[in-house]
Design a protein around this motif. Structure first.
Motif, PDB file in Angstrom:
ATOM      1  N   PRO A 159      24.310  77.589  46.006  1.00 24.60           N
ATOM      2  CA  PRO A 159      25.436  77.217  45.125  1.00 24.60           C
ATOM      3  C   PRO A 159      25.565  75.494  44.974  1.00 24.60           C
ATOM      4  N   PRO A 160      26.178  75.087  44.306  1.00 22.25           N
ATOM      5  CA  PRO A 160      26.209  73.594  43.929  1.00 22.25           C
ATOM      6  C   PRO A 160      26.724  73.008  45.213  1.00 22.25           C
ATOM      7  N   ILE A 161      26.464  71.598  45.267  1.00 21.59           N
ATOM      8  CA  ILE A 161      27.219  70.734  46.084  1.00 21.59           C
ATOM      9  C   ILE A 161      28.501  70.387  45.564  1.00 21.59           C
ATOM     10  N   PRO A 162      29.496  70.525  46.176  1.00 18.51           N
ATOM     11  CA  PRO A 162      30.933  70.312  45.710  1.00 18.51           C
ATOM     12  C   PRO A 162      30.958  68.939  45.144  1.00 18.51           C
ATOM     13  N   THR A 163      31.559  68.998  43.822  1.00 17.67           N
ATOM     14  CA  THR A 163      31.734  67.782  42.896  1.00 17.67           C
ATOM     15  C   THR A 163      32.421  66.400  44.046  1.00 17.67           C
ATOM     16  N   PRO A 164      33.449  66.846  44.790  1.00 21.25           N
ATOM     17  CA  PRO A 164      34.141  65.791  45.555  1.00 21.25           C
ATOM     18  C   PRO A 164      33.143  65.311  46.780  1.00 21.25           C
ATOM     19  N   VAL A 165      31.980  65.958  46.893  1.00 21.59           N
ATOM     20  CA  VAL A 165      31.064  65.410  47.921  1.00 21.59           C
ATOM     21  C   VAL A 165      30.198  64.557  47.388  1.00 21.59           C
ATOM     22  N   LEU A 166      29.859  64.772  46.185  1.00 21.55           N
ATOM     23  CA  LEU A 166      28.998  63.966  45.420  1.00 21.55           C
ATOM     24  C   LEU A 166      29.729  62.621  44.834  1.00 21.55           C
ATOM     25  N   THR A 167      30.956  62.855  44.267  1.00 18.11           N
ATOM     26  CA  THR A 167      31.677  61.689  43.729  1.00 18.11           C
ATOM     27  C   THR A 167      31.792  60.639  45.151  1.00 18.11           C
ATOM     28  N   LYS A 168      31.844  61.085  46.307  1.00 21.76           N
ATOM     29  CA  LYS A 168      32.044  60.102  47.379  1.00 21.76           C
ATOM     30  C   LYS A 168      30.729  59.515  47.683  1.00 21.76           C
ATOM     31  N   ALA A 169      29.775  60.376  47.827  1.00 28.35           N
ATOM     32  CA  ALA A 169      28.365  59.935  48.006  1.00 28.35           C
ATOM     33  C   ALA A 169      27.740  59.077  47.254  1.00 28.35           C
ATOM     34  N   LEU A 170      28.159  59.169  45.755  1.00 25.73           N
ATOM     35  CA  LEU A 170      27.712  58.516  44.750  1.00 25.73           C
ATOM     36  C   LEU A 170      28.552  57.323  44.456  1.00 25.73           C
ATOM     37  N   ARG A 171      29.608  57.434  44.870  1.00 28.51           N
ATOM     38  CA  ARG A 171      30.729  56.441  44.364  1.00 28.51           C
ATOM     39  C   ARG A 171      30.926  56.217  42.908  1.00 28.51           C
ATOM     40  N   VAL A 172      30.928  57.512  42.298  1.00 24.31           N
ATOM     41  CA  VAL A 172      31.309  57.535  40.752  1.00 24.31           C
ATOM     42  C   VAL A 172      32.376  58.296  40.632  1.00 24.31           C
ATOM     43  N   GLU A 173      32.918  58.523  39.320  1.00 27.43           N
ATOM     44  CA  GLU A 173      33.920  59.353  38.955  1.00 27.43           C
ATOM     45  C   GLU A 173      33.634  61.046  38.935  1.00 27.43           C
ATOM     46  N   ALA A 174      34.218  61.761  39.080  1.00 21.99           N
ATOM     47  CA  ALA A 174      33.985  63.343  38.975  1.00 21.99           C
ATOM     48  C   ALA A 174      33.311  63.792  37.553  1.00 21.99           C
ATOM     49  N   GLY A 175      33.632  62.922  36.375  1.00 21.59           N
ATOM     50  CA  GLY A 175      33.150  63.039  35.170  1.00 21.59           C
ATOM     51  C   GLY A 175      31.450  63.049  35.060  1.00 21.59           C
ATOM     52  N   VAL A 176      31.134  61.835  35.993  1.00 24.13           N
ATOM     53  CA  VAL A 176      29.666  61.508  36.024  1.00 24.13           C
ATOM     54  C   VAL A 176      29.006  62.534  36.773  1.00 24.13           C
ATOM     55  N   VAL A 177      29.554  62.899  37.719  1.00 23.03           N
ATOM     56  CA  VAL A 177      28.908  64.251  38.437  1.00 23.03           C
ATOM     57  C   VAL A 177      28.761  65.321  37.571  1.00 23.03           C
ATOM     58  N   GLU A 178      29.937  65.630  37.155  1.00 22.78           N
ATOM     59  CA  GLU A 178      29.846  66.967  36.248  1.00 22.78           C
ATOM     60  C   GLU A 178      28.818  66.796  34.993  1.00 22.78           C
ATOM     61  N   LEU A 179      28.614  65.562  34.535  1.00 27.99           N
ATOM     62  CA  LEU A 179      27.753  65.487  33.324  1.00 27.99           C
ATOM     63  C   LEU A 179      26.424  65.640  33.716  1.00 27.99           C
ATOM     64  N   LEU A 180      25.922  65.000  35.303  1.00 30.96           N
ATOM     65  CA  LEU A 180      24.765  65.169  35.893  1.00 30.96           C
ATOM     66  C   LEU A 180      24.304  66.833  36.280  1.00 30.96           C
ATOM     67  N   LYS A 181      25.359  67.360  36.858  1.00 29.49           N
ATOM     68  CA  LYS A 181      25.365  68.860  37.268  1.00 29.49           C
ATOM     69  C   LYS A 181      25.012  69.562  35.880  1.00 29.49           C
ATOM     70  N   SER A 182      25.571  69.031  34.693  1.00 27.70           N
ATOM     71  CA  SER A 182      25.208  70.088  33.521  1.00 27.70           C
ATOM     72  C   SER A 182      23.708  69.949  32.915  1.00 27.70           C
ATOM     73  N   LYS A 183      23.119  68.686  33.326  1.00 28.66           N
ATOM     74  CA  LYS A 183      21.786  68.465  33.017  1.00 28.66           C
ATOM     75  C   LYS A 183      20.774  69.431  33.728  1.00 28.66           C
ATOM     76  N   PHE A 184      21.220  69.741  34.951  1.00 33.79           N
ATOM     77  CA  PHE A 184      20.550  70.510  35.802  1.00 33.79           C
ATOM     78  C   PHE A 184      20.659  71.888  36.159  1.00 33.79           C
ATOM     79  N   ALA A 185      21.754  72.216  35.430  1.00 34.92           N
ATOM     80  CA  ALA A 185      22.297  73.622  35.723  1.00 34.92           C
ATOM     81  C   ALA A 185      21.497  74.720  35.638  1.00 34.92           C
ATOM     82  N   ALA A 186      20.414  74.642  34.378  1.00 37.75           N
ATOM     83  CA  ALA A 186      19.328  75.740  34.393  1.00 37.75           C
ATOM     84  C   ALA A 186      18.109  75.351  35.182  1.00 37.75           C
ATOM     85  N   GLY A 187      18.172  74.378  36.041  1.00 37.34           N
ATOM     86  CA  GLY A 187      16.897  74.049  36.633  1.00 37.34           C
ATOM     87  C   GLY A 187      16.072  73.024  35.959  1.00 37.34           C
ATOM     88  N   PHE A 188      15.089  72.947  35.800  1.00 39.04           N
ATOM     89  CA  PHE A 188      14.175  72.021  35.370  1.00 39.04           C
ATOM     90  C   PHE A 188      13.750  72.519  34.028  1.00 39.04           C
TER      91      PHE A 188
END
Ligand SMILES: *[C@@H]1O[C@H](CO)[C@@H](O)[C@H](O)[C@H]1NC(C)=O
Ligand SMILES: *[C@@H]1O[C@H](CO)[C@@H](O)[C@H](O)[C@H]1NC(C)=O
Length: 205
Positions: A176-205
């Motif tokens: 399962p995915p790393i929760p978005t709030p964890v990544l927003t804090k770790a990467l110091r970006v807004e949730a939308g940025v994390v969601e965008l990046l997650k969408s790019k890798f949702a199907a793997g490579f």
């Protein structure tokens, strides 16, 4: 500990972080221990042993690494692995090999599992045809083909099963995915940025 990369052709820039901690595989305690890949017995390091084949096939591998991989991938590169799963003679001996092929501009962002590293030091090199480069075990690294042709490299590991961690996939495509709030804090970006990046890798490579 580490592995060396011998380039057959092309040009790469390589980048990695310096180690804070290093560790090694234990030295082999047996002359050889051909892997019984279907063996169910518990084994401390690798697979249980089976009797060596009479024709030596356990130790001799065919021409798998002679063939270039298909580099029509999202990252413009492809890895051909040759480890204990296909080369049973390497069991407990702490060695394996890969071949990596790069299209123009192809890249590899990866790390091989290991101890933690906290140092932020970066080392970067252009590696030319015929040169050899060492990346200490576990360090995050990438290769990027900055040459004007396709390129290939042969990689040797001091592990029979070095594993590999593709950093972007682990961060944004885990299941399962790393929760978005964890990544927003770790990467110091807004949730939308994390969601965008997650969408790019949702199907793997
Ligand atoms: C390489 O992979 C791509 C994408 O999957 C595919 O379209 C192409 O036919 C493959 N080429 C070869 C030579 O197998
Ligand atoms: C690159 O993509 C291929 C196939 O999509 C994959 O097998 C390979 O592991 C990827 N490598 C990296 C470092 O992303």
């Amino acid at each position: 500990m580490g592995y060396s990369k011998t380039l057959a052709a092309g040009l790469f820039a390589m980048l990695f972080l310096a180690p804070a901690v290093l560790a090694t595989d234990p030295d082999p305690l047996q002359d050889f221990c051909v892997a019984d890949l279907d063996g169910k017995a518990v084994s401390v390091n690798g697979h249980p042993c089976k009797p060596m084949s009479e024709d030596g096939d356990d130790f001799l591998f065919s021409s798998k690494l002679a063939k270039a991989g298909n580099t029509s991938t999202p990252n413009g590169s492809t890895v051909t692995e040759l480890d204990v799963a296909e080369w049973p003679g390497t069991n407990t001996l702490g060695v394996s090999m890969n071949r990596v092929d790069f299209a123009l501009g192809g890249h590899q962002p990866a790390a091989h599992p290991s101890p933690c590293h906290r140092d932020r030091h970066r080392d970067e090199r252009v590696v030319r045809a015929g040169e050899t480069f060492l990346i200490p075990r576990g360090l995050m690294h990438f290769q990027f083909n900055v040459g004007k042709t396709e390129a290939s490299m042969v990689v040797s590991f001091n592990s029979q099963n070095p594993g590999i961690v593709f950093v972007p996939l682990m961060l944004f495509g885990s299941n399962p995915p790393i929760p978005t709030p964890v990544l927003t804090k770790a990467l110091r970006v807004e949730a939308g940025v994390v969601e965008l990046l997650k969408s790019k890798f949702a199907a793997g490579f």
